[in-house]
Design a protein around this motif. Structure first.
Motif, PDB file in Angstrom:
ATOM      1  N   PRO A  51       8.713   8.622  -3.655  1.00  0.00           N
ATOM      2  CA  PRO A  51       8.069   8.211  -2.396  1.00  0.00           C
ATOM      3  C   PRO A  51       8.929   8.571  -1.185  1.00  0.00           C
ATOM      4  O   PRO A  51      10.156   8.647  -1.269  1.00  0.00           O
ATOM      5  N   ILE A  52       8.271   8.783  -0.069  1.00  0.00           N
ATOM      6  CA  ILE A  52       8.959   9.067   1.192  1.00  0.00           C
ATOM      7  C   ILE A  52       8.755   7.858   2.109  1.00  0.00           C
ATOM      8  O   ILE A  52       7.628   7.589   2.549  1.00  0.00           O
ATOM      9  N   PRO A  53       9.798   7.102   2.413  1.00  0.00           N
ATOM     10  CA  PRO A  53       9.631   5.942   3.300  1.00  0.00           C
ATOM     11  C   PRO A  53       9.374   6.385   4.729  1.00  0.00           C
ATOM     12  O   PRO A  53       9.983   7.339   5.216  1.00  0.00           O
ATOM     13  N   THR A  54       8.463   5.718   5.399  1.00  0.00           N
ATOM     14  CA  THR A  54       8.141   6.093   6.779  1.00  0.00           C
ATOM     15  C   THR A  54       9.292   5.797   7.728  1.00  0.00           C
ATOM     16  O   THR A  54       9.396   6.429   8.784  1.00  0.00           O
ATOM     17  N   GLY A  92       0.807  -1.204   0.000  1.00  0.00           N
ATOM     18  CA  GLY A  92       0.000   0.000   0.000  1.00  0.00           C
ATOM     19  C   GLY A  92       0.842   1.256   0.000  1.00  0.00           C
ATOM     20  O   GLY A  92       2.044   1.227   0.273  1.00  0.00           O
ATOM     21  N   ALA A  93       0.226   2.379  -0.314  1.00  0.00           N
ATOM     22  CA  ALA A  93       0.904   3.677  -0.310  1.00  0.00           C
ATOM     23  C   ALA A  93      -0.116   4.758   0.000  1.00  0.00           C
ATOM     24  O   ALA A  93      -1.270   4.683  -0.438  1.00  0.00           O
ATOM     25  N   LEU A  94       0.312   5.755   0.769  1.00  0.00           N
ATOM     26  CA  LEU A  94      -0.528   6.913   1.060  1.00  0.00           C
ATOM     27  C   LEU A  94      -0.175   8.011   0.074  1.00  0.00           C
ATOM     28  O   LEU A  94       0.929   8.558   0.103  1.00  0.00           O
ATOM     29  N   VAL A  95      -1.097   8.319  -0.829  1.00  0.00           N
ATOM     30  CA  VAL A  95      -0.902   9.374  -1.817  1.00  0.00           C
ATOM     31  C   VAL A  95      -1.452  10.675  -1.245  1.00  0.00           C
ATOM     32  O   VAL A  95      -2.613  10.741  -0.844  1.00  0.00           O
ATOM     33  N   TYR A 142      -1.020  28.158  -0.835  1.00  0.00           N
ATOM     34  CA  TYR A 142      -1.173  26.781  -0.399  1.00  0.00           C
ATOM     35  C   TYR A 142      -1.314  26.756   1.117  1.00  0.00           C
ATOM     36  O   TYR A 142      -0.971  27.713   1.812  1.00  0.00           O
ATOM     37  N   GLY A 143      -1.826  25.642   1.649  1.00  0.00           N
ATOM     38  CA  GLY A 143      -1.975  25.470   3.084  1.00  0.00           C
ATOM     39  C   GLY A 143      -0.986  24.453   3.613  1.00  0.00           C
ATOM     40  O   GLY A 143      -0.436  23.654   2.852  1.00  0.00           O
ATOM     41  N   ARG A 144      -0.790  24.467   4.910  1.00  0.00           N
ATOM     42  CA  ARG A 144       0.133  23.490   5.493  1.00  0.00           C
ATOM     43  C   ARG A 144      -0.520  22.115   5.522  1.00  0.00           C
ATOM     44  O   ARG A 144      -1.750  21.999   5.501  1.00  0.00           O
ATOM     45  N   PHE A 145       0.275  21.082   5.554  1.00  0.00           N
ATOM     46  CA  PHE A 145      -0.231  19.725   5.636  1.00  0.00           C
ATOM     47  C   PHE A 145      -0.453  19.381   7.110  1.00  0.00           C
ATOM     48  O   PHE A 145       0.488  19.404   7.898  1.00  0.00           O
ATOM     49  N   HIS A 146      -1.678  19.072   7.464  1.00  0.00           N
ATOM     50  CA  HIS A 146      -1.977  18.693   8.836  1.00  0.00           C
ATOM     51  C   HIS A 146      -1.439  17.290   9.107  1.00  0.00           C
ATOM     52  O   HIS A 146      -1.463  16.412   8.253  1.00  0.00           O
ATOM     53  N   ASN A 147      -0.983  17.098  10.321  1.00  0.00           N
ATOM     54  CA  ASN A 147      -0.158  15.930  10.632  1.00  0.00           C
ATOM     55  C   ASN A 147      -0.895  14.599  10.683  1.00  0.00           C
ATOM     56  O   ASN A 147      -0.348  13.562  10.298  1.00  0.00           O
ATOM     57  N   ALA A 148      -2.124  14.598  11.204  1.00  0.00           N
ATOM     58  CA  ALA A 148      -2.726  13.344  11.626  1.00  0.00           C
ATOM     59  C   ALA A 148      -2.957  12.357  10.492  1.00  0.00           C
ATOM     60  O   ALA A 148      -2.976  11.153  10.719  1.00  0.00           O
ATOM     61  N   VAL A 149      -3.167  12.834   9.247  1.00  0.00           N
ATOM     62  CA  VAL A 149      -3.374  11.915   8.130  1.00  0.00           C
ATOM     63  C   VAL A 149      -2.180  10.987   7.950  1.00  0.00           C
ATOM     64  O   VAL A 149      -2.321   9.848   7.497  1.00  0.00           O
ATOM     65  N   PHE A 150      -1.004  11.438   8.338  1.00  0.00           N
ATOM     66  CA  PHE A 150       0.213  10.650   8.132  1.00  0.00           C
ATOM     67  C   PHE A 150       0.388   9.565   9.190  1.00  0.00           C
ATOM     68  O   PHE A 150       1.253   8.702   9.049  1.00  0.00           O
ATOM     69  N   GLN A 151      -0.440   9.608  10.251  1.00  0.00           N
ATOM     70  CA  GLN A 151      -0.351   8.570  11.266  1.00  0.00           C
ATOM     71  C   GLN A 151      -0.712   7.210  10.690  1.00  0.00           C
ATOM     72  O   GLN A 151      -0.160   6.181  11.080  1.00  0.00           O
ATOM     73  N   ALA A 152      -1.637   7.182   9.743  1.00  0.00           N
ATOM     74  CA  ALA A 152      -2.037   5.912   9.127  1.00  0.00           C
ATOM     75  C   ALA A 152      -0.861   5.265   8.412  1.00  0.00           C
ATOM     76  O   ALA A 152      -0.679   4.046   8.464  1.00  0.00           O
ATOM     77  N   ALA A 153      -0.048   6.073   7.718  1.00  0.00           N
ATOM     78  CA  ALA A 153       1.126   5.531   7.028  1.00  0.00           C
ATOM     79  C   ALA A 153       2.134   4.985   8.027  1.00  0.00           C
ATOM     80  O   ALA A 153       2.737   3.925   7.804  1.00  0.00           O
ATOM     81  N   LEU A 154       2.321   5.699   9.140  1.00  0.00           N
ATOM     82  CA  LEU A 154       3.249   5.223  10.169  1.00  0.00           C
ATOM     83  C   LEU A 154       2.754   3.922  10.785  1.00  0.00           C
ATOM     84  O   LEU A 154       3.527   2.980  10.984  1.00  0.00           O
ATOM     85  N   ASP A 155       1.456   3.863  11.091  1.00  0.00           N
ATOM     86  CA  ASP A 155       0.901   2.656  11.699  1.00  0.00           C
ATOM     87  C   ASP A 155       1.022   1.445  10.780  1.00  0.00           C
ATOM     88  O   ASP A 155       1.243   0.322  11.238  1.00  0.00           O
ATOM     89  N   ALA A 156       0.853   1.678   9.465  1.00  0.00           N
ATOM     90  CA  ALA A 156       0.889   0.570   8.507  1.00  0.00           C
ATOM     91  C   ALA A 156       2.283   0.308   7.953  1.00  0.00           C
ATOM     92  O   ALA A 156       2.500  -0.689   7.258  1.00  0.00           O
ATOM     93  N   VAL A 177       4.827   7.166   1.774  1.00  0.00           N
ATOM     94  CA  VAL A 177       4.000   8.295   1.381  1.00  0.00           C
ATOM     95  C   VAL A 177       4.408   8.721  -0.020  1.00  0.00           C
ATOM     96  O   VAL A 177       5.597   8.899  -0.302  1.00  0.00           O
ATOM     97  N   ARG A 178       3.429   8.882  -0.900  1.00  0.00           N
ATOM     98  CA  ARG A 178       3.695   9.294  -2.275  1.00  0.00           C
ATOM     99  C   ARG A 178       3.154  10.710  -2.491  1.00  0.00           C
ATOM    100  O   ARG A 178       1.960  10.902  -2.661  1.00  0.00           O
ATOM    101  N   PRO A 179       4.022  11.737  -2.467  1.00  0.00           N
ATOM    102  CA  PRO A 179       3.533  13.104  -2.701  1.00  0.00           C
ATOM    103  C   PRO A 179       3.242  13.329  -4.185  1.00  0.00           C
ATOM    104  O   PRO A 179       3.956  12.834  -5.061  1.00  0.00           O
ATOM    105  N   VAL A 180       2.189  14.112  -4.443  1.00  0.00           N
ATOM    106  CA  VAL A 180       1.811  14.456  -5.808  1.00  0.00           C
ATOM    107  C   VAL A 180       1.486  15.946  -5.850  1.00  0.00           C
ATOM    108  O   VAL A 180       0.795  16.458  -4.976  1.00  0.00           O
ATOM    109  N   ARG A 181       1.984  16.618  -6.864  1.00  0.00           N
ATOM    110  CA  ARG A 181       1.715  18.050  -7.038  1.00  0.00           C
ATOM    111  C   ARG A 181       0.697  18.240  -8.154  1.00  0.00           C
ATOM    112  O   ARG A 181       0.850  17.694  -9.250  1.00  0.00           O
ATOM    113  N   ILE A 182      -0.346  19.025  -7.865  1.00  0.00           N
ATOM    114  CA  ILE A 182      -1.390  19.321  -8.849  1.00  0.00           C
ATOM    115  C   ILE A 182      -1.363  20.813  -9.166  1.00  0.00           C
ATOM    116  O   ILE A 182      -1.297  21.643  -8.262  1.00  0.00           O
TER     117      ILE A 182
END
Length: 334
Positions: free
Chosen positions: A253-256, A97-100, A184-198, A202-207
């Motif tokens: 990708p950014i490895p956890t 899996g990957a968190l995009v 742009y806005g800052r990235f709030h932290n808590a969404v990344f907890q799922a990647a750490l737990d799993a 993390v796959r960053p994408v720029r739009i």
């Protein structure tokens, strides 16, 4: 920010239609607009009719079909897609899996990302009530989050982590609110907890959205869906826009394992998407992937008498600053 009763702690942006949606794209003729409406409706209808059959396909085939359909949706609205960066793996399922995570500008972001990397989206619960889009989102196994209920946050994080452990791609917009694309806005932290737990990368994408009809790299706000804007008004702008191009840049990708906590992971992803140096920020006015980077969001509506600078939004879900336990781990903010 939508709705008068929005909680003060919810993520928000200073972008409004009055401030940000003034320099729009030149319009196409009426017959072309009508053709786009008809084509978009036909493509959406095909997706609704065939989605039950697609769900029965093997995962890799289902992802390919989803990617092609989402690409057709974006193209039907008259938006050209340009993809660059780390895209060798293609729009198919890859091992693990990957968190995009991506910056958030428009409703177009969702099918745009799915055309490159299909996955389970994290969305606000209100999306489930949208006509047409709501049922499609539910059939796509979207993870819905009640953003005005902090108690719902740990459950959403746990569901995301479970999906990542099962090898699914999970797509989230950590800004928690749409921005016009100029700022742009800052990235709030808590969404990344799922990647750490799993233990998932993390796959960053720029739009970014720009106009093919205008030279240079300036960001075009025509696709932005901000403030008290309505979905219908945004749809009309996109359908009417001439030469709208959606740029998707898939970043490494950014490895956890390389980050000690979710805050560090959020900073690394934010730096990758915005092009800033980690952990510092770009100086105000620096030219970057969004056009002009600035710590202040500057309203373009004041043509004379100077420009009004609105402070960069700092509202954050409280769980981003203080861990909220969800079993052995912490929660995330939208």
């Amino acid at each position: 920010m939508r709705g008068p009763a929005r909680a003060r702690w919810l993520p928000s942006a200073p972008c409004t239609p009055e401030d940000c949606l003034t320099d729009l794209a030149p319009p196409v003729a009426g017959p072309r607009r009508a053709a786009r409406w008809l084509l978009a409706g036909a493509v959406l209808l095909v997706g609704i009719v065939l989605s039950p059959l697609a769900r029965r396909c093997p995962p890799a085939r289902r992802d390919r079909l989803t990617a092609r359909w989402c690409r057709a949706v974006v193209l039907a609205f008259g938006v050209r897609i340009e993809v660059s960066g780390c895209v060798r793996e293609g729009p198919v399922r890859v091992p693990g899996g990957a968190l995009v995570v991506a910056n958030h500008v428009s409703w177009l972001d969702v099918p745009l990302l799915a055309s490159v990397r299909p996955g389970r989206n994290l969305a606000k619960s209100e999306v489930a009530a949208y006509p047409v889009l709501g049922p499609l989102a539910a059939r796509g196994a979207t993870i819905f989050l009640e953003r005005d209920r902090l108690r719902a946050l740990p459950g959403a994080v746990a569901e995301m982590a479970a999906a990542l452990r099962a090898g699914s791609t999970v797509v989230a917009f950590p800004e928690g609110s749409t921005w016009c694309g100029i700022a742009y806005g800052r990235f709030h932290n808590a969404v990344f907890q799922a990647a750490l737990d799993a233990g998932a990368p993390v796959r960053p994408v720029r739009i970014r959205y720009r106009l093919r009809t205008r030279p240079g790299t300036r960001t075009a706000p025509a696709a932005a869906f901000v403030g008290e804007d309505t979905l219908l008004a945004s749809l009309r702008r996109v359908v009417a826009a001439r030469g709208l191009v959606a740029e998707v840049t898939v970043l490494p990708p950014i490895p956890t394992e390389a980050r000690t906590d979710r805050a560090a992971l959020a900073r690394a992803a934010h730096a990758a998407v915005t092009g800033e140096e980690e952990p510092g920020g770009a100086p105000a006015g620096r030219e970057g992937p969004y056009g002009v980077h600035a710590r202040l969001h500057t309203s373009p509506t004041v043509a004379s008498g100077g420009r009004i600078a609105v402070p960069h939004a700092r509202t954050a879900v409280t769980s981003a600053r203080r861990p909220v336990r969800t079993g052995p781990s912490s929660a995330r903010d939208r």
